[in-house]
Design an enzyme around this catalytic site. Structure first.
Site, mmCIF file in Angstrom:
data_model
loop_
_atom_site.group_PDB
_atom_site.id
_atom_site.type_symbol
_atom_site.label_atom_id
_atom_site.label_comp_id
_atom_site.label_asym_id
_atom_site.label_seq_id
_atom_site.Cartn_x
_atom_site.Cartn_y
_atom_site.Cartn_z
ATOM 1 N N LYS A 181 27.839 -92.310 -5.250
ATOM 2 C CA LYS A 181 27.504 -93.544 -5.151
ATOM 3 C C LYS A 181 26.013 -93.954 -5.791
ATOM 4 O O LYS A 181 25.294 -93.996 -4.731
ATOM 5 C CB LYS A 181 28.017 -94.355 -3.966
ATOM 6 C CG LYS A 181 28.095 -95.869 -4.009
ATOM 7 C CD LYS A 181 27.834 -96.776 -3.019
ATOM 8 C CE LYS A 181 26.180 -97.117 -3.054
ATOM 9 N NZ LYS A 181 25.660 -97.783 -4.086
ATOM 10 N N GLY A 234 16.498 -93.002 -1.139
ATOM 11 C CA GLY A 234 16.501 -94.566 -1.035
ATOM 12 C C GLY A 234 15.648 -94.730 0.107
ATOM 13 O O GLY A 234 14.480 -94.239 0.305
ATOM 14 N N THR A 236 13.678 -96.275 3.609
ATOM 15 C CA THR A 236 13.791 -95.537 4.951
ATOM 16 C C THR A 236 14.587 -96.730 5.925
ATOM 17 O O THR A 236 15.213 -96.094 6.531
ATOM 18 C CB THR A 236 12.245 -95.677 5.623
ATOM 19 O OG1 THR A 236 11.318 -94.933 4.349
ATOM 20 C CG2 THR A 236 12.056 -95.100 6.883
ATOM 21 N N THR A 238 17.219 -98.164 4.892
ATOM 22 C CA THR A 238 18.661 -97.861 4.679
ATOM 23 C C THR A 238 19.133 -96.438 5.374
ATOM 24 O O THR A 238 20.046 -96.204 5.903
ATOM 25 C CB THR A 238 19.182 -97.574 3.202
ATOM 26 O OG1 THR A 238 18.751 -98.816 2.464
ATOM 27 C CG2 THR A 238 20.568 -97.411 3.020
ATOM 28 N N ALA A 239 18.109 -95.790 5.224
ATOM 29 C CA ALA A 239 18.183 -94.182 5.953
ATOM 30 C C ALA A 239 18.294 -94.353 7.506
ATOM 31 O O ALA A 239 19.146 -93.636 8.145
ATOM 32 C CB ALA A 239 17.113 -93.423 5.755
ATOM 33 N N GLU A 256 15.722 -88.389 1.465
ATOM 34 C CA GLU A 256 14.633 -88.440 0.442
ATOM 35 C C GLU A 256 14.222 -90.111 0.493
ATOM 36 O O GLU A 256 14.818 -90.699 -0.321
ATOM 37 C CB GLU A 256 14.730 -87.806 -0.658
ATOM 38 C CG GLU A 256 15.068 -86.555 -0.676
ATOM 39 C CD GLU A 256 15.040 -85.557 -2.025
ATOM 40 O OE1 GLU A 256 15.278 -86.290 -2.992
ATOM 41 O OE2 GLU A 256 15.201 -84.401 -1.772
ATOM 42 N N CYS A 290 8.806 -93.104 -6.126
ATOM 43 C CA CYS A 290 8.528 -92.844 -4.672
ATOM 44 C C CYS A 290 7.332 -92.021 -4.557
ATOM 45 O O CYS A 290 6.733 -92.179 -3.596
ATOM 46 C CB CYS A 290 9.892 -92.044 -4.008
ATOM 47 S SG CYS A 290 9.941 -90.450 -4.837
ATOM 48 N N GLU A 394 5.266 -99.832 1.803
ATOM 49 C CA GLU A 394 5.688 -99.347 0.429
ATOM 50 C C GLU A 394 5.968 -100.521 -0.473
ATOM 51 O O GLU A 394 6.766 -101.518 -0.047
ATOM 52 C CB GLU A 394 6.940 -98.600 0.465
ATOM 53 C CG GLU A 394 7.118 -98.069 -0.874
ATOM 54 C CD GLU A 394 8.476 -97.106 -1.040
ATOM 55 O OE1 GLU A 394 9.759 -97.542 -0.338
ATOM 56 O OE2 GLU A 394 8.641 -95.962 -1.449
HETATM 57 P P1 NAD Z 1 17.923 -98.478 -1.014
HETATM 58 O O1 NAD Z 1 17.791 -97.907 0.442
HETATM 59 O O2 NAD Z 1 18.287 -99.928 -0.852
HETATM 60 O O3 NAD Z 1 19.338 -98.147 -1.701
HETATM 61 C C1 NAD Z 1 19.654 -96.674 -2.038
HETATM 62 C C2 NAD Z 1 21.055 -96.402 -2.178
HETATM 63 O O4 NAD Z 1 21.618 -96.503 -0.930
HETATM 64 C C3 NAD Z 1 21.782 -97.463 -3.139
HETATM 65 O O5 NAD Z 1 22.786 -96.797 -3.712
HETATM 66 C C4 NAD Z 1 22.452 -98.444 -2.264
HETATM 67 O O6 NAD Z 1 23.480 -99.102 -2.496
HETATM 68 C C5 NAD Z 1 22.676 -97.571 -0.904
HETATM 69 N N1 NAD Z 1 22.898 -98.117 0.404
HETATM 70 C C6 NAD Z 1 22.263 -99.331 0.661
HETATM 71 N N2 NAD Z 1 22.606 -99.646 1.887
HETATM 72 C C7 NAD Z 1 23.579 -98.706 2.384
HETATM 73 C C8 NAD Z 1 24.396 -98.377 3.639
HETATM 74 N N3 NAD Z 1 24.282 -99.211 4.657
HETATM 75 N N4 NAD Z 1 25.060 -97.401 3.521
HETATM 76 C C9 NAD Z 1 25.122 -96.579 2.564
HETATM 77 N N5 NAD Z 1 24.530 -96.629 1.546
HETATM 78 C C10 NAD Z 1 23.635 -97.854 1.352
HETATM 79 O O7 NAD Z 1 16.905 -98.110 -1.720
HETATM 80 P P2 NAD Z 1 16.538 -98.482 -3.513
HETATM 81 O O8 NAD Z 1 15.792 -100.080 -3.168
HETATM 82 O O9 NAD Z 1 17.523 -98.358 -4.316
HETATM 83 O O10 NAD Z 1 15.418 -97.408 -3.855
HETATM 84 C C11 NAD Z 1 14.278 -97.569 -3.811
HETATM 85 C C12 NAD Z 1 13.497 -96.904 -2.698
HETATM 86 O O11 NAD Z 1 14.163 -95.334 -2.607
HETATM 87 C C13 NAD Z 1 12.078 -96.516 -2.386
HETATM 88 O O12 NAD Z 1 11.936 -96.711 -0.933
HETATM 89 C C14 NAD Z 1 11.817 -95.430 -2.677
HETATM 90 O O13 NAD Z 1 10.574 -94.908 -2.145
HETATM 91 C C15 NAD Z 1 13.005 -94.333 -2.533
HETATM 92 N N6 NAD Z 1 12.944 -93.338 -3.186
HETATM 93 C C16 NAD Z 1 12.789 -92.210 -2.695
HETATM 94 C C17 NAD Z 1 12.775 -90.869 -3.376
HETATM 95 C C18 NAD Z 1 12.410 -89.500 -2.925
HETATM 96 O O14 NAD Z 1 12.770 -88.700 -3.431
HETATM 97 N N7 NAD Z 1 11.859 -89.385 -1.549
HETATM 98 C C19 NAD Z 1 13.013 -91.022 -4.897
HETATM 99 C C20 NAD Z 1 13.255 -92.300 -5.174
HETATM 100 C C21 NAD Z 1 13.410 -93.464 -4.759
#
Ligand code: NAD
Length: 490
Positions: A181, A234, A236, A238-239, A256, A290, A394
């Site tokens: 996804k 994505g 932290t 959401t994680a 990540e 990131c 961030e």
């Molecule tokens: P995000 O957490 O908003 O979304 C990431 C993904 O998760 C998207 O596909 C989103 O639709 C999905 N998502 C959102 N809520 C969810 C849920 N409840 N259940 C399952 N999936 C869900 O992040 P973003 O805004 O898309 O990306 C930016 C973030 O990603 C920044 O914090 C950045 O640092 C981080 N990032 C980290 C790395 C790394 O390798 N450490 C790399 C790139 C980006």
């Protein structure tokens, strides 16, 4: 393509399930960040679509996992060749969807997506497992590794195809089937890749892509009992939700996440190289990587000179139309994100910080077509307290903060003084010093006298709130497989 009542033409994406494109009843608007206009409709998938994709992946698993690594590698290499053959088309699409410059997509995102497939096609051929003898017991012990099953892969919007393929490639190379996804804001290149699957020889159901939002499609995937593994990149926040959601099923998870990455610059650094690289590490891809540097600590004796030269270099970092070859940066991903990034600059101002350059879009000479795009120039701030939200959270935009330090201990303590621990950069000609710092810094990756040099064999991931687990080379192999210890008594 479809037309709405105003007769505008949009690109309409479909899910890719069981080797077929399947249309979805409802859609999400996707914007071109450089114009602020809707140009694409992304499926707003939910439980039903995820259910179908998981069923297709389950069905494809026995045959795909029974293939030899060499057979699977052939398919990955073919897919890499096909993406490469269409590189320009992918680069243009990634730029339009994400706002990044075409040059960045052409030289980084898409070549790296190609390389992800080639790298894992090759690396999967070279892993060995363990063996130990217990002659006194008459036993030989060894390990085997097996694919886990259906892998759930969730990726963000900043490096769309690059990060999605970083997950798909090792997952399928090791014999899993996947339901991916991508971010709802950047789905186009994933959809384009699906169009190449059949030609590459990817059997139906091995790679399924379900488009949609996190709370709907993402949540359905994470909460599906037949998906035993989740690889997530994505934020932290959401994680944390994904961890809670997957905990009742005891899923294998790899996370990540975000960063607040320091650069620590000592007086003996090669300043020319350091400034050139630190401008890139702060602002590349609009600061939406990131691994971007967002806190710069400079040894006090060179602080004034560094600041002057760094600000001068940042002023030359041009923000403009993504298709303009002279632009270093394009547009930020969305209006909401632009407002969030700007709010941090406003906060810094209200706290007495000095804004040396950047900030306002009024300084940019944008063509009419791009006047409503989400642009923001490279912004340098100094004089902010380490405890400020500006220094702790961030920002994920073209904003970096500079402050002085006096001692090595202070540099380490400032570098480590946030909840994140993804990447750090150290600049010094003193080998002993860079070794000491690299060891003491709480970061999954430490670059000394360089930035973003990646050997995909090495573990990638963060400490503290920047992640759980590592991926890359052997670590991806371990994550995407289950190990069994077998004992034979003879
Ligand atoms: P995000 O957490 O908003 O979304 C990431 C993904 O998760 C998207 O596909 C989103 O639709 C999905 N998502 C959102 N809520 C969810 C849920 N409840 N259940 C399952 N999936 C869900 O992040 P973003 O805004 O898309 O990306 C930016 C973030 O990603 C920044 O914090 C950045 O640092 C981080 N990032 C980290 C790395 C790394 O390798 N450490 C790399 C790139 C980006």
């Amino acid at each position: 393509m479809s037309k709405n009542s105003e007769q505008r033409t949009y690109l309409v994406l479909e899910n890719y399930i069981g080797g077929k494109f399947v249309s979805c009843q409802s859609h999400i608007d996707s914007y071109d960040p450089s114009t602020g206009e809707i140009y694409c409709k992304v499926p707003d998938s939910g439980k039903e679509e995820v259910e179908a994709a998981v069923a297709a992946a389950k069905q494809a698993f026995p045959e795909w996992s029974a293939r030899s690594p060499e057979q699977r590698a052939q398919v990955l290499n073919k897919l890499a060749d096909l993406i490469e053959a269409n590189l320009e088309e992918f680069a243009q699409a990634e730029s339009r969807d994400q706002g990044k410059t075409v040059i960045f997509a052409r030289t980084l995102d898409i070549p790296r997506s190609v390389y992800n497939f080639r790298f894992f096609a090759s690396s999967v051929l070279h892993h060995t497992t363990e063996c130990s003898q217990m002659d006194h017991m008459g036993c030989l012990n060894y390990t085997v590794r097996c694919p886990v099953g259906v892998a759930g892969l969730i990726s963000p919007w900043n490096l769309p195809l690059y990060l999605l393929t970083w997950k798909i490639a090792p997952a399928i190379a090791t014999g899993n089937t996947v339901v991916a996804k991508p971010s709802e804001m950047t789905s186009v290149t994933a959809w384009m890749m699906c169009k190449l699957m059949q030609q590459a020889g990817v059997p139906p159901g091995v790679v399924n892509v379900v488009f949609g939002t996190g709370p709907k499609a993402g949540d359905a995937l994470v909460g599906h009992p037949d998906v035993p593994l989740i690889s997530f990149t994505g934020s932290t926040a959401t994680a944390q939700r994904i961890t809670e959601r997957s905990a009742p099923y005891c899923k294998k998870v790899s996370m990540e996440l975000g960063g607040k990455n320091p650069a620590i610059i000592f007086a003996d650094a090669d300043l020319d190289q350091c400034i050139e690289t630190t401008v890139r590490s702060s602002f590349s891809n609009q600061g939406e990587v990131c691994l971007c540097t967002s806190r710069i600590y400079v040894e006090r004796s060179i602080y004034p000179e560094f600041l002057k030269r760094f600000v001068a270099a940042a002023k030359k970092w041009k923000t403009g139309p993504p298709s303009d070859p002279s632009s270093n940066n394009g547009a930020l991903i969305s209006k909401e994100h632009l407002e969030k990034v700007r709010s941090f600059v406003a906060l810094a101002k209200s706290e007495g910080g000095i804004i040396h350059c950047g900030e306002g879009v009024d300084q940019l000479d944008l063509p009419e077509k791009h006047k409503s795009g989400y642009f923001m120039p490279a912004t340098v701030i100094s004089g902010i307290s380490d405890s400020s939200r500006v220094m702790q959270e961030e920002i994920f935009g073209p904003v970096t903060c500079v402050n002085p330090f006096d001692t090595e201990d202070e540099a380490v303590s400032k570098g480590n003084g946030v909840r994140y621990g993804l990447a750090a950069t150290v600049w010094s000609r003193d080998v002993g010093k860079v070794h000491r710092l690299a060891k003491r810094l709480q970061a999954g990756l430490v670059w000394t006298n360089c930035w973003l040099v990646r050997d995909l064999n090495l573990p990638f991931g963060g400490m503290k709130n920047s992640g759980v687990g590592r991926e890359g080379g052997k670590d991806s192999y371990h994550f995407f497989t289950e190990v069994k210890s077998i004992t034979i008594k003879h």
